[in-house]
Design a protein around this motif. Structure first.
Motif, short mmCIF file in Angstrom:
data_model
loop_
_atom_site.label_atom_id
_atom_site.label_comp_id
_atom_site.label_asym_id
_atom_site.label_seq_id
_atom_site.Cartn_x
_atom_site.Cartn_y
_atom_site.Cartn_z
N ASN A 58 0.81 -1.22 0.00
CA ASN A 58 0.00 0.00 0.00
C ASN A 58 0.85 1.27 0.00
OD1 ASN A 58 -2.50 1.15 -0.24
ND2 ASN A 58 -2.84 1.31 1.97
N ILE A 59 1.92 1.25 -0.81
CA ILE A 59 2.79 2.41 -0.97
C ILE A 59 2.40 3.11 -2.27
CG2 ILE A 59 5.18 3.17 -1.28
CD1 ILE A 59 6.03 0.63 0.26
N LYS A 60 2.21 4.43 -2.19
CA LYS A 60 1.84 5.21 -3.37
C LYS A 60 3.02 6.05 -3.79
CE LYS A 60 -2.55 4.02 -3.34
NZ LYS A 60 -3.26 3.33 -4.29
N PRO A 61 3.26 6.31 -5.04
CA PRO A 61 2.55 5.75 -6.19
C PRO A 61 3.06 4.35 -6.48
CG PRO A 61 4.25 7.23 -6.96
CD PRO A 61 4.30 7.25 -5.45
N ASN A 62 2.17 3.51 -6.96
CA ASN A 62 2.58 2.15 -7.31
C ASN A 62 2.37 1.87 -8.80
OD1 ASN A 62 -0.18 1.78 -7.48
ND2 ASN A 62 -0.32 0.75 -5.50
N GLU A 63 1.91 2.88 -9.55
CA GLU A 63 1.72 2.74 -11.00
C GLU A 63 2.34 3.92 -11.72
OE1 GLU A 63 -2.33 2.17 -12.19
OE2 GLU A 63 -2.57 0.36 -11.00
N GLU A 64 2.84 3.64 -12.92
CA GLU A 64 3.40 4.71 -13.75
C GLU A 64 2.99 4.48 -15.19
OE1 GLU A 64 7.61 6.83 -14.94
OE2 GLU A 64 7.53 5.45 -13.25
N ASN A 65 2.51 5.53 -15.84
CA ASN A 65 2.11 5.46 -17.24
C ASN A 65 3.36 5.57 -18.11
OD1 ASN A 65 1.07 5.76 -19.80
ND2 ASN A 65 -0.45 7.27 -19.22
N LEU A 66 3.61 4.54 -18.92
CA LEU A 66 4.78 4.53 -19.81
C LEU A 66 4.40 4.79 -21.27
CD1 LEU A 66 6.69 1.38 -18.49
CD2 LEU A 66 7.03 3.76 -17.84
N SER A 67 3.14 5.09 -21.53
CA SER A 67 2.63 5.19 -22.90
C SER A 67 3.40 6.16 -23.78
CB SER A 67 1.16 5.61 -22.90
OG SER A 67 0.41 4.69 -22.17
N THR A 68 3.82 7.28 -23.21
CA THR A 68 4.50 8.30 -24.02
C THR A 68 6.01 8.29 -23.83
OG1 THR A 68 4.14 9.92 -22.28
CG2 THR A 68 2.47 9.79 -24.01
N GLN A 69 6.53 7.33 -23.11
CA GLN A 69 7.97 7.25 -22.86
C GLN A 69 8.59 6.10 -23.65
OE1 GLN A 69 8.79 7.24 -18.65
NE2 GLN A 69 6.96 8.43 -18.22
N PHE A 70 9.87 6.21 -23.94
CA PHE A 70 10.65 5.14 -24.56
C PHE A 70 10.09 4.68 -25.91
CE2 PHE A 70 10.57 4.45 -19.89
CZ PHE A 70 11.84 4.94 -19.60
N ASN A 71 9.43 5.56 -26.67
CA ASN A 71 8.85 5.24 -27.99
C ASN A 71 7.67 4.28 -27.92
OD1 ASN A 71 10.66 6.89 -29.32
ND2 ASN A 71 12.09 5.24 -29.74
N PHE A 72 7.08 4.07 -26.74
CA PHE A 72 5.96 3.13 -26.66
C PHE A 72 4.72 3.62 -27.40
CE2 PHE A 72 8.15 1.04 -23.04
CZ PHE A 72 8.14 -0.25 -23.57
N GLU A 73 4.66 4.91 -27.74
CA GLU A 73 3.52 5.39 -28.53
C GLU A 73 3.51 4.72 -29.91
OE1 GLU A 73 6.84 8.44 -28.99
OE2 GLU A 73 5.80 7.60 -27.26
N ASP A 74 4.66 4.16 -30.34
CA ASP A 74 4.76 3.47 -31.62
C ASP A 74 4.49 1.96 -31.51
OD1 ASP A 74 5.50 5.87 -32.77
OD2 ASP A 74 7.64 5.47 -32.52
N PHE A 75 4.22 1.47 -30.30
CA PHE A 75 4.05 0.03 -30.08
C PHE A 75 2.82 -0.52 -30.81
CE2 PHE A 75 2.26 -3.60 -27.89
CZ PHE A 75 3.35 -4.37 -27.56
N ARG A 76 3.05 -1.58 -31.56
CA ARG A 76 1.97 -2.34 -32.20
C ARG A 76 2.36 -3.82 -32.12
NH1 ARG A 76 3.38 0.70 -36.44
NH2 ARG A 76 3.34 -1.04 -37.88
N ILE A 77 1.36 -4.67 -32.05
CA ILE A 77 1.62 -6.11 -32.04
C ILE A 77 0.64 -6.77 -33.00
CG2 ILE A 77 0.13 -6.55 -30.03
CD1 ILE A 77 2.25 -8.75 -29.24
N ARG A 78 1.14 -7.75 -33.74
CA ARG A 78 0.29 -8.46 -34.70
C ARG A 78 0.33 -9.95 -34.37
NH1 ARG A 78 2.68 -7.50 -39.68
NH2 ARG A 78 3.66 -9.53 -39.62
N PHE A 79 -0.87 -10.51 -34.20
CA PHE A 79 -1.04 -11.94 -33.99
C PHE A 79 -1.59 -12.54 -35.28
CE2 PHE A 79 -1.53 -10.21 -29.66
CZ PHE A 79 -0.57 -10.95 -29.00
N ASP A 80 -0.84 -13.43 -35.89
CA ASP A 80 -1.24 -14.05 -37.15
C ASP A 80 -1.84 -15.44 -36.91
OD1 ASP A 80 -0.32 -11.91 -38.78
OD2 ASP A 80 1.73 -12.66 -38.60
N VAL A 81 -2.82 -15.78 -37.75
CA VAL A 81 -3.42 -17.11 -37.75
C VAL A 81 -3.42 -17.65 -39.18
CG1 VAL A 81 -4.89 -16.71 -35.73
CG2 VAL A 81 -5.77 -16.19 -38.00
#
Length: 173
Positions: A58-81
């Motif tokens: 129960n220590i705050k903060p325990n979450e961090e938004n990484l969406s705009t850091q380290f180029n993660f805004e470019d992250f995409r994943i493709r699952f092929d079948v």
């Protein structure tokens, strides 16, 4: 007597009308598997890193938004079948730090969403025979009409979780 004859005639007519009706149940189709639902390309909406030790204590903060850091805004994943909707390969697209192996082969621990509280696990392999398991992604939210999906990867030390990453994805159209 006329009332009884009228009731019998009405009952006979009703039996003839409804008794001759054969319902059309349609043709059998295969049920939709989870493979069909998650196949395709997915873009990152949000990536959150959760400090599991801080969360438990129960220590705050325990979450961090990484969406705009380290180029993660470019992250995409493709699952092929394949043509039978069986899993083949996956690939992470974009210049992002590797939180798990960036390409390989995949499958699920269940073809359909479980009816119990168990999670669907996307197993990531380095080989086509699927003998060398590299990682597991937990499917915490299955895509429905909104075409959004949530995945979680948990890092453990000695069986105890210490950090997890929650990916909120949207399907590329």
């Amino acid at each position: 007597m006329k009332k009884i004859n009228f009731r019998i005639l009405t009952l006979l007519l009703a039996v003839l009308i409804f008794g001759c009706n054969t319902p059309d149940d349609g043709n059998y189709v295969e049920p939709i598997t989870t493979y069909e639902v998650i196949s395709g390309e997915w873009s990152l909406m949000n990536l959150t890193m959760v400090d599991e030790v801080a969360k438990v204590n129960n220590i705050k903060p325990n979450e961090e938004n990484l969406s705009t850091q380290f180029n993660f805004e470019d992250f995409r994943i493709r699952f092929d079948v394949d043509e039978n909707n069986k899993p083949t390969t996956y690939v992470v697209l974009g210049d992002v730090p590797p939180l798990f192996q960036l390409s390989g082969f995949w499958d699920l621990n269940a073809d359909f969403q479980p009816t119990n509280s168990g999670a669907i696990v996307i197993r990531l392999y380095s080989d086509e025979a699927k003998t060398q398991l590299k990682d597991e992604l937990y499917l915490t939210s299955v895509p429905r009409t909104n075409r959004q999906m949530e995945l979680q990867i948990i890092r453990r030390s000695g069986g105890t979780p210490f950090v997890s990453y929650k990916f909120k994805l949207i399907e590329e159209i």
